[in-house]
Design a protein around this motif. Structure first.
Motif, PDB file in Angstrom:
ATOM      1  N   UNK A  42      -4.611   0.956   1.578  1.00 25.39           N
ATOM      2  CA  UNK A  42      -5.231  -0.369   1.498  1.00 25.39           C
ATOM      3  C   UNK A  42      -4.328  -1.373   0.777  1.00 25.39           C
ATOM      4  N   UNK A  43      -3.450  -0.890  -0.108  1.00 20.97           N
ATOM      5  CA  UNK A  43      -2.552  -1.792  -0.833  1.00 20.97           C
ATOM      6  C   UNK A  43      -1.555  -2.465   0.103  1.00 20.97           C
ATOM      7  N   UNK A  44      -1.250  -1.825   1.244  1.00 25.21           N
ATOM      8  CA  UNK A  44      -0.337  -2.425   2.225  1.00 25.21           C
ATOM      9  C   UNK A  44      -0.909  -3.723   2.784  1.00 25.21           C
ATOM     10  N   UNK A  45      -2.230  -3.839   2.806  1.00 25.74           N
ATOM     11  CA  UNK A  45      -2.858  -5.079   3.286  1.00 25.74           C
ATOM     12  C   UNK A  45      -2.581  -6.220   2.315  1.00 25.74           C
ATOM     13  N   UNK A  46      -2.485  -5.874   1.020  1.00 23.48           N
ATOM     14  CA  UNK A  46      -2.232  -6.887   0.000  1.00 23.48           C
ATOM     15  C   UNK A  46      -0.762  -7.290  -0.052  1.00 23.48           C
ATOM     16  N   UNK A  47       0.111  -6.334   0.267  1.00 24.90           N
ATOM     17  CA  UNK A  47       1.551  -6.577   0.216  1.00 24.90           C
ATOM     18  C   UNK A  47       2.215  -5.807   1.368  1.00 24.90           C
ATOM     19  N   UNK A  48       2.353  -6.456   2.525  1.00 22.89           N
ATOM     20  CA  UNK A  48       2.927  -5.762   3.685  1.00 22.89           C
ATOM     21  C   UNK A  48       4.308  -5.164   3.423  1.00 22.89           C
ATOM     22  N   UNK A  49       5.093  -5.743   2.517  1.00 19.98           N
ATOM     23  CA  UNK A  49       6.434  -5.234   2.230  1.00 19.98           C
ATOM     24  C   UNK A  49       6.411  -4.010   1.309  1.00 19.98           C
ATOM     25  N   UNK A  50       5.235  -3.649   0.819  1.00 19.75           N
ATOM     26  CA  UNK A  50       5.112  -2.490  -0.068  1.00 19.75           C
ATOM     27  C   UNK A  50       5.576  -1.220   0.657  1.00 19.75           C
ATOM     28  N   UNK A  51       6.405  -0.444  -0.024  1.00 21.09           N
ATOM     29  CA  UNK A  51       6.878   0.821   0.542  1.00 21.09           C
ATOM     30  C   UNK A  51       5.987   1.939  -0.004  1.00 21.09           C
ATOM     31  N   UNK A  52       5.304   2.639   0.891  1.00 19.11           N
ATOM     32  CA  UNK A  52       4.431   3.751   0.511  1.00 19.11           C
ATOM     33  C   UNK A  52       5.069   5.055   0.963  1.00 19.11           C
ATOM     34  N   UNK A  53       5.159   6.000   0.040  1.00 22.01           N
ATOM     35  CA  UNK A  53       5.721   7.317   0.355  1.00 22.01           C
ATOM     36  C   UNK A  53       4.759   8.375  -0.123  1.00 22.01           C
ATOM     37  N   UNK A  54       4.490   9.367   0.727  1.00 19.59           N
ATOM     38  CA  UNK A  54       3.635  10.482   0.358  1.00 19.59           C
ATOM     39  C   UNK A  54       4.426  11.771   0.480  1.00 19.59           C
ATOM     40  N   UNK A  55       4.252  12.663  -0.523  1.00 19.95           N
ATOM     41  CA  UNK A  55       4.941  13.955  -0.439  1.00 19.95           C
ATOM     42  C   UNK A  55       4.037  14.992   0.175  1.00 19.95           C
TER      43      UNK A  55
END
Length: 114
Positions: A101-114
């Motif tokens: 959901x944070x990607x909606x607030x900041x499209x440039x946010x890089x999300x990585x999951x292990x």
């Protein structure tokens, strides 16, 4: 390294790796109790080209904590002077939906999951 902890949680800012690591369970009571964490996060943006928020060992974050994290992401987006990446874990149930959901607030946010 800047570090503080409370009952069941630990937060560290590692200046050498530009990483804030949160671990344990954050169950603070309301936004006012999250103010020191919010301040640490916002100060961590200063003078950096990139910042990583490592939540991969954060087993629980209550709604006030998620609101604090959301406000921080908006602050980072509005400042636009520091790339932001969040590291999560697929093994921790709350992280998938909440962090996406944070990607909606900041499209440039890089999300990585292990």
């Amino acid at each position: 390294m800047h570090c503080f902890s409370g009952e069941g949680y630990k937060i560290e800012l590692d200046d050498t790796s530009n990483t804030v690591r949160m671990s344990g369970a954050l169950r603070l009571g309301g936004l006012s109790e999250y103010a020191p964490i919010s301040e640490l996060l916002e100060n961590a943006l200063d003078g950096r080209e990139a910042l990583i928020i490592d939540l991969s060992a954060l087993e629980f974050l209550n709604s006030s904590g998620i609101a604090t994290l959301s406000k921080f992401v908006i602050t980072a987006r509005n400042r636009n002077d520091c790339r932001l990446a969040i590291q999560g874990s697929n093994a921790i149930a709350w992280q998938g939906k909440s962090l996406n959901n944070l990607k909606r607030l900041m499209p440039a946010l890089e999300l990585n999951f292990d």
